[in-house]
Design a protein around this motif. Structure first.
Motif, PDB file in Angstrom:
ATOM      1  N   VAL A   3       2.873  56.881  80.920  1.00 54.35           N
ATOM      2  CA  VAL A   3       1.604  57.219  81.855  1.00 54.35           C
ATOM      3  C   VAL A   3       1.640  56.300  83.410  1.00 54.35           C
ATOM      4  O   VAL A   3       2.210  55.325  83.382  1.00 54.35           O
ATOM      5  CB  VAL A   3       0.368  56.530  81.097  1.00 54.35           C
ATOM      6  CG1 VAL A   3      -0.947  56.769  82.041  1.00 54.35           C
ATOM      7  CG2 VAL A   3       0.038  57.223  79.927  1.00 54.35           C
ATOM      8  N   TYR A   4       1.399  57.276  84.371  1.00 49.71           N
ATOM      9  CA  TYR A   4       1.795  56.693  85.600  1.00 49.71           C
ATOM     10  C   TYR A   4       0.633  56.473  86.337  1.00 49.71           C
ATOM     11  O   TYR A   4       0.354  55.105  86.631  1.00 49.71           O
ATOM     12  CB  TYR A   4       2.518  57.643  86.686  1.00 49.71           C
ATOM     13  CG  TYR A   4       3.958  57.913  86.118  1.00 49.71           C
ATOM     14  CD1 TYR A   4       4.843  57.315  85.799  1.00 49.71           C
ATOM     15  CD2 TYR A   4       4.212  59.496  85.744  1.00 49.71           C
ATOM     16  CE1 TYR A   4       6.108  57.541  85.314  1.00 49.71           C
ATOM     17  CE2 TYR A   4       5.720  59.881  85.365  1.00 49.71           C
ATOM     18  CZ  TYR A   4       6.539  58.820  85.309  1.00 49.71           C
ATOM     19  OH  TYR A   4       7.922  59.340  84.713  1.00 49.71           O
ATOM     20  N   THR A   5      -0.370  57.184  86.345  1.00 56.28           N
ATOM     21  CA  THR A   5      -1.427  57.169  87.259  1.00 56.28           C
ATOM     22  C   THR A   5      -2.878  57.622  86.378  1.00 56.28           C
ATOM     23  O   THR A   5      -2.585  58.806  85.647  1.00 56.28           O
ATOM     24  CB  THR A   5      -1.504  57.706  88.476  1.00 56.28           C
ATOM     25  OG1 THR A   5      -1.280  59.158  88.884  1.00 56.28           O
ATOM     26  CG2 THR A   5      -0.369  56.733  89.398  1.00 56.28           C
ATOM     27  N   LEU A   6      -3.914  56.990  87.063  1.00 54.57           N
ATOM     28  CA  LEU A   6      -5.493  57.784  86.446  1.00 54.57           C
ATOM     29  C   LEU A   6      -6.313  57.957  87.826  1.00 54.57           C
ATOM     30  O   LEU A   6      -6.560  56.868  88.517  1.00 54.57           O
ATOM     31  CB  LEU A   6      -6.006  57.169  85.554  1.00 54.57           C
ATOM     32  CG  LEU A   6      -7.219  57.699  85.051  1.00 54.57           C
ATOM     33  CD1 LEU A   6      -7.005  59.042  84.159  1.00 54.57           C
ATOM     34  CD2 LEU A   6      -8.179  56.494  84.142  1.00 54.57           C
ATOM     35  N   TYR A   7      -6.716  58.931  88.115  1.00 54.92           N
ATOM     36  CA  TYR A   7      -7.773  59.003  89.316  1.00 54.92           C
ATOM     37  C   TYR A   7      -9.005  59.594  88.682  1.00 54.92           C
ATOM     38  O   TYR A   7      -8.781  60.467  87.599  1.00 54.92           O
ATOM     39  CB  TYR A   7      -7.211  60.250  90.032  1.00 54.92           C
ATOM     40  CG  TYR A   7      -5.866  60.133  90.896  1.00 54.92           C
ATOM     41  CD1 TYR A   7      -5.729  59.611  92.226  1.00 54.92           C
ATOM     42  CD2 TYR A   7      -4.924  60.329  90.202  1.00 54.92           C
ATOM     43  CE1 TYR A   7      -4.538  59.519  92.956  1.00 54.92           C
ATOM     44  CE2 TYR A   7      -3.588  60.012  90.737  1.00 54.92           C
ATOM     45  CZ  TYR A   7      -3.709  59.733  92.076  1.00 54.92           C
ATOM     46  OH  TYR A   7      -2.339  59.647  92.847  1.00 54.92           O
ATOM     47  N   ILE A   8      -9.999  59.169  89.016  1.00 57.23           N
ATOM     48  CA  ILE A   8     -11.404  59.482  88.620  1.00 57.23           C
ATOM     49  C   ILE A   8     -12.181  59.942  89.914  1.00 57.23           C
ATOM     50  O   ILE A   8     -12.310  59.211  90.539  1.00 57.23           O
ATOM     51  CB  ILE A   8     -12.238  58.622  87.745  1.00 57.23           C
ATOM     52  CG1 ILE A   8     -11.477  58.091  86.478  1.00 57.23           C
ATOM     53  CG2 ILE A   8     -13.687  59.136  86.987  1.00 57.23           C
ATOM     54  CD1 ILE A   8     -12.249  57.102  85.780  1.00 57.23           C
ATOM     55  N   GLU A  20      -3.046  52.433  88.313  1.00 56.86           N
ATOM     56  CA  GLU A  20      -1.418  52.852  88.010  1.00 56.86           C
ATOM     57  C   GLU A  20      -0.910  51.938  86.944  1.00 56.86           C
ATOM     58  O   GLU A  20      -1.143  50.866  87.093  1.00 56.86           O
ATOM     59  CB  GLU A  20      -0.595  53.104  89.234  1.00 56.86           C
ATOM     60  CG  GLU A  20      -0.622  51.869  90.043  1.00 56.86           C
ATOM     61  CD  GLU A  20       0.121  52.267  91.700  1.00 56.86           C
ATOM     62  OE1 GLU A  20       0.988  51.341  91.851  1.00 56.86           O
ATOM     63  OE2 GLU A  20      -0.430  53.104  92.119  1.00 56.86           O
ATOM     64  N   TRP A  21      -0.120  52.328  86.170  1.00 60.02           N
ATOM     65  CA  TRP A  21       0.652  51.651  85.216  1.00 60.02           C
ATOM     66  C   TRP A  21       1.957  51.620  85.575  1.00 60.02           C
ATOM     67  O   TRP A  21       2.629  50.641  85.768  1.00 60.02           O
ATOM     68  CB  TRP A  21       0.416  52.273  83.962  1.00 60.02           C
ATOM     69  CG  TRP A  21      -1.080  51.946  83.408  1.00 60.02           C
ATOM     70  CD1 TRP A  21      -1.457  50.654  82.707  1.00 60.02           C
ATOM     71  CD2 TRP A  21      -2.163  52.785  83.329  1.00 60.02           C
ATOM     72  NE1 TRP A  21      -2.873  50.977  82.442  1.00 60.02           N
ATOM     73  CE2 TRP A  21      -3.257  51.900  82.757  1.00 60.02           C
ATOM     74  CE3 TRP A  21      -2.224  54.115  83.850  1.00 60.02           C
ATOM     75  CZ2 TRP A  21      -4.604  52.807  82.805  1.00 60.02           C
ATOM     76  CZ3 TRP A  21      -3.530  54.714  83.895  1.00 60.02           C
ATOM     77  CH2 TRP A  21      -4.642  53.651  83.168  1.00 60.02           C
ATOM     78  N   ASN A  22       2.849  52.560  85.489  1.00 58.03           N
ATOM     79  CA  ASN A  22       4.566  52.571  85.547  1.00 58.03           C
ATOM     80  C   ASN A  22       4.751  53.463  86.910  1.00 58.03           C
ATOM     81  O   ASN A  22       5.872  53.939  86.601  1.00 58.03           O
ATOM     82  CB  ASN A  22       4.811  53.082  84.236  1.00 58.03           C
ATOM     83  CG  ASN A  22       4.580  52.309  82.897  1.00 58.03           C
ATOM     84  OD1 ASN A  22       4.762  51.403  83.139  1.00 58.03           O
ATOM     85  ND2 ASN A  22       3.851  52.978  82.028  1.00 58.03           N
ATOM     86  N   ASN A 128     -10.772  46.826  82.014  1.00 58.67           N
ATOM     87  CA  ASN A 128     -10.285  45.945  80.835  1.00 58.67           C
ATOM     88  C   ASN A 128      -9.992  46.982  79.665  1.00 58.67           C
ATOM     89  O   ASN A 128      -9.016  47.106  79.020  1.00 58.67           O
ATOM     90  CB  ASN A 128     -10.547  44.839  80.480  1.00 58.67           C
ATOM     91  CG  ASN A 128     -10.671  43.694  81.525  1.00 58.67           C
ATOM     92  OD1 ASN A 128      -9.722  43.751  82.310  1.00 58.67           O
ATOM     93  ND2 ASN A 128     -11.462  42.682  81.654  1.00 58.67           N
ATOM     94  N   LYS A 129     -11.297  47.808  79.331  1.00 59.50           N
ATOM     95  CA  LYS A 129     -11.308  48.688  78.304  1.00 59.50           C
ATOM     96  C   LYS A 129     -10.364  49.716  78.328  1.00 59.50           C
ATOM     97  O   LYS A 129      -9.568  50.394  77.619  1.00 59.50           O
ATOM     98  CB  LYS A 129     -12.903  49.280  77.821  1.00 59.50           C
ATOM     99  CG  LYS A 129     -13.619  48.207  77.523  1.00 59.50           C
ATOM    100  CD  LYS A 129     -13.373  47.624  75.995  1.00 59.50           C
ATOM    101  CE  LYS A 129     -14.276  46.500  75.743  1.00 59.50           C
ATOM    102  NZ  LYS A 129     -13.868  45.868  74.341  1.00 59.50           N
ATOM    103  N   LEU A 130     -10.409  50.524  79.784  1.00 60.28           N
ATOM    104  CA  LEU A 130      -9.535  51.322  79.966  1.00 60.28           C
ATOM    105  C   LEU A 130      -8.121  51.200  79.931  1.00 60.28           C
ATOM    106  O   LEU A 130      -7.144  51.955  79.082  1.00 60.28           O
ATOM    107  CB  LEU A 130      -9.901  52.013  81.447  1.00 60.28           C
ATOM    108  CG  LEU A 130      -8.763  53.144  81.878  1.00 60.28           C
ATOM    109  CD1 LEU A 130      -8.905  54.429  81.284  1.00 60.28           C
ATOM    110  CD2 LEU A 130      -9.141  53.273  83.424  1.00 60.28           C
ATOM    111  N   ARG A 135      -2.855  51.481  77.156  1.00 58.46           N
ATOM    112  CA  ARG A 135      -1.774  50.669  76.545  1.00 58.46           C
ATOM    113  C   ARG A 135      -1.583  50.781  75.117  1.00 58.46           C
ATOM    114  O   ARG A 135      -0.378  50.877  74.584  1.00 58.46           O
ATOM    115  CB  ARG A 135      -1.806  49.121  77.086  1.00 58.46           C
ATOM    116  CG  ARG A 135      -1.509  49.085  78.476  1.00 58.46           C
ATOM    117  CD  ARG A 135      -1.631  47.803  78.965  1.00 58.46           C
ATOM    118  NE  ARG A 135      -1.627  47.383  80.279  1.00 58.46           N
ATOM    119  CZ  ARG A 135      -0.475  47.109  81.010  1.00 58.46           C
ATOM    120  NH1 ARG A 135       0.804  47.407  80.561  1.00 58.46           N
ATOM    121  NH2 ARG A 135      -0.381  47.044  82.397  1.00 58.46           N
ATOM    122  N   GLY A 136      -2.604  51.306  74.574  1.00 59.48           N
ATOM    123  CA  GLY A 136      -2.496  51.406  72.884  1.00 59.48           C
ATOM    124  C   GLY A 136      -2.199  52.674  72.470  1.00 59.48           C
ATOM    125  O   GLY A 136      -1.890  53.208  71.414  1.00 59.48           O
TER     126      GLY A 136
END
Length: 145
Positions: A3-8, A20-22, A128-130, A135-136
């Motif tokens: 997963v690279y990114t998340l936009y809302i 962003e994660w990776n 944190n929850k997101l 990650r899970g």
């Protein structure tokens, strides 16, 4: 898989949250410019798909692929837009985006009296929850090469 990114985005095109994660390469523009470009592209693709489709669409636009990444899209009935970029090996993640909306966003933003709707999401609990949820996921790598 990764997963690279998340936009809302809200229904008006305001980016309420980005993480962003990776992500290995930055866009070379300001985040505000990137958000406007992303929202404009999504708006254009949705319009194109609706007009060109040879049949009535129930679902509409949900993803597209480039040679480097896959963009996954989920829109709520209220017009909230969740966009996640992943690598090409990730399949359909509509359920993942729906889960982020219905479980994490609704619980930790909508039901949080400290979060002001229509404003950028700054809740650490939401973040944190997101992060814990993403990650899970099986599509999240256990290690990056």
């Amino acid at each position: 898989m990764t997963v690279y990114t998340l936009y809302i985005f809200d229904r008006n095109g305001t980016c309420l949250y980005y993480t962003e994660w990776n992500r290995k390469k930055q866009s070379g523009m300001s985040k505000d410019e990137e958000f406007k470009l992303m929202y404009g592209m999504i708006h254009s693709i949705k319009s194109f798909v609706q007009r060109i489709s040879p049949t009535d669409l129930k679902e509409g636009f949900s993803s597209f692929r480039t040679s480097r990444y896959k963009l996954n899209f989920y829109e709520t009935p209220s017009g909230m837009k969740f966009i996640m970029t992943t690598d090409l090996s990730v399949g359909n993640i509509k359920d993942v985006l729906h889960q982020i909306y219905s479980t994490i966003y609704v619980e930790y933003v909508i039901r949080n009296p400290q979060c002001e709707l229509g404003q950028p999401i700054t809740s650490e609990l939401f973040q944190n929850k997101l992060d814990e949820y993403v990650r899970g996921l099986p599509i999240f790598p256990t290690r990056i090469s």
